[in-house]
Design an enzyme around this catalytic site. Sequence first.
Site, mmCIF file in Angstrom:
data_model
loop_
_atom_site.group_PDB
_atom_site.id
_atom_site.type_symbol
_atom_site.label_atom_id
_atom_site.label_comp_id
_atom_site.label_asym_id
_atom_site.label_seq_id
_atom_site.Cartn_x
_atom_site.Cartn_y
_atom_site.Cartn_z
ATOM 1 N N HIS A 6 -31.098 -7.546 3.821
ATOM 2 C CA HIS A 6 -29.739 -7.356 3.317
ATOM 3 C C HIS A 6 -29.408 -5.865 3.190
ATOM 4 C CE1 HIS A 6 -32.640 -8.122 0.071
ATOM 5 N NE2 HIS A 6 -32.008 -7.205 -0.631
ATOM 6 N N GLY A 42 -36.478 -16.490 1.712
ATOM 7 C CA GLY A 42 -36.033 -17.877 1.641
ATOM 8 C C GLY A 42 -36.443 -18.525 0.332
ATOM 9 N N GLU A 96 -32.522 -19.182 -3.610
ATOM 10 C CA GLU A 96 -33.097 -19.939 -4.728
ATOM 11 C C GLU A 96 -32.006 -20.760 -5.414
ATOM 12 O OE1 GLU A 96 -36.119 -19.709 -4.550
ATOM 13 O OE2 GLU A 96 -36.479 -17.748 -3.663
ATOM 14 N N GLU A 132 -36.290 -8.275 -14.070
ATOM 15 C CA GLU A 132 -35.876 -7.268 -13.082
ATOM 16 C C GLU A 132 -35.226 -6.059 -13.750
ATOM 17 O OE1 GLU A 132 -37.011 -7.436 -10.253
ATOM 18 O OE2 GLU A 132 -37.552 -9.556 -10.103
#
Length: 513
Positions: free
Chosen positions: A165, A174, A199, A217
């Site tokens: 991306h 995936g 997800e 994160e």
Amino acid sequence: MKRLLLLFLFFITFSSAFPLVRMTENEENMQLAQAYLNQFYSLEIEGNHLVQSKNRSLIDDKIREMQAFFGLTVTGKLDSNTLEIMKTPRCGVPDVGQYGYTLPGWRKYNLTYRIINYTPDMARAAVDEAIQEGLEVWSKVTPLKFTKISKGIADIMIAFRTRVHGRCPRYFDGPLGVLGHAFPPGPGLGGDTHFDEDENWTKDGAGFNLFLVAAHEFGHALGLSHSNDQTALMFPNYVSLDPRKYPLSQDDINGIQSIYGGLPKEPAKPKEPTIPHACDPDLTFDAITTFRREVMFFKGRHLWRIYYDITDVEFELIASFWPSLPADLQAAYENPRDKILVFKDENFWMIRGYAVLPDYPKSIHTLGFPGRVKKIDAAVCDKTTRKTYFFVGIWCWRFDEMTQTMDKGFPQRVVKHFPGISIRVDAAFQYKGFFFFSRGSKQFEYDIKTKNITRIMRTNTWFQCKEPKNSSFGFDINKEKAHSGGIKILYHKSLSLFIFGIVHLLKNTSIYQ
């Protein structure tokens, strides 16, 4: 004759196929391991070069490094426990290299964030809430403040992406595998946080909880690395927990405060000692253990005692029995020699009757735990096998009471050894052949022979409360008499000590007659 020849050729072809399947599976596992170690442990072997002895030696070294990080038995071999960890969904940030250390943080306390796009899996409001709460996890323990903006460049740019991306040097793989990644503070991509759109994101249903992944994160976006503390938010693998009760571990707090400092200190208010109530529907226990024909439930400075097949429940201060023991114990169990071991942090005490044995406390590491284990969550001894299970986060160790050594092949994931018990255990004990695991205000009756949960109940079911009472229920600190289902709770130390002495005197007399 032709038929016999055809059958013979068919048999040879069919039987020779099995080793090929096994070899293919081994090759697939090794390729998975190579990709995992390349991504998270700086293996830096490209292509299919596994047959070279030099490369295989590098892989073995990296497997050892990975096993040590996750608290596995360090063998350098791709065993089932190691593969299971490699296949567990996780964060896409490496565990070593420049990301293996806490990095410099932002040079300011007021940070902005922007959600560039939204996942279709959740309502926009639910995504906003999960992101906001994920940031608040860190602002609650630091001077950091976060402000959402809808346009322009924010310090933390948040997006849902798939596969390769944009200009991002990391990619997604995936469904499952890598769930998200983030970049440490700095210009350009610094602070940016991406989630894998492949997800299934959720607030509280089946799938991956966005709040839990986002909070992790954002730790990276603020400068934290991964932690090998299995109870930490910054542990790299995804662990499904109740988001409403999710606390930062001390390891997380120490890490983030080492970068930004803690909250400004307010004058401390004197705390009144709290007394737990047996019929509080939210009652939890610090530790539970059997003691001969009793079960003891520890909570803070107090304990409840019940006798097998007797409805009376006694409530006492721990110090009234063992003055030298600390409050807030974390685990306890009865060993095959009728001694109780109680644990707090890195220490444990051994009790015989009313006496704490001399030369205690001792370090839990004398039992065989590695140095990375800082506390025990729960413990229970199987009276049949004389094996004691110790629970630490998502892992369990097994201790042989006869040889006084840890069993080989451990630690194992709790869910692997006790299917159905998927996350951390707060307390455990054995009664009438069943294990009872406590987690929060729930208790799970577990058949250790069939490895099945046979019943789920409240932790205070043992007190037979007719109906739960409000936890703010007022009562006298010196004396409480609560009649619930015929139970009488006694607070008089002298009476409870007298009963305790009579029961054990009769027991010991019957044994030696």
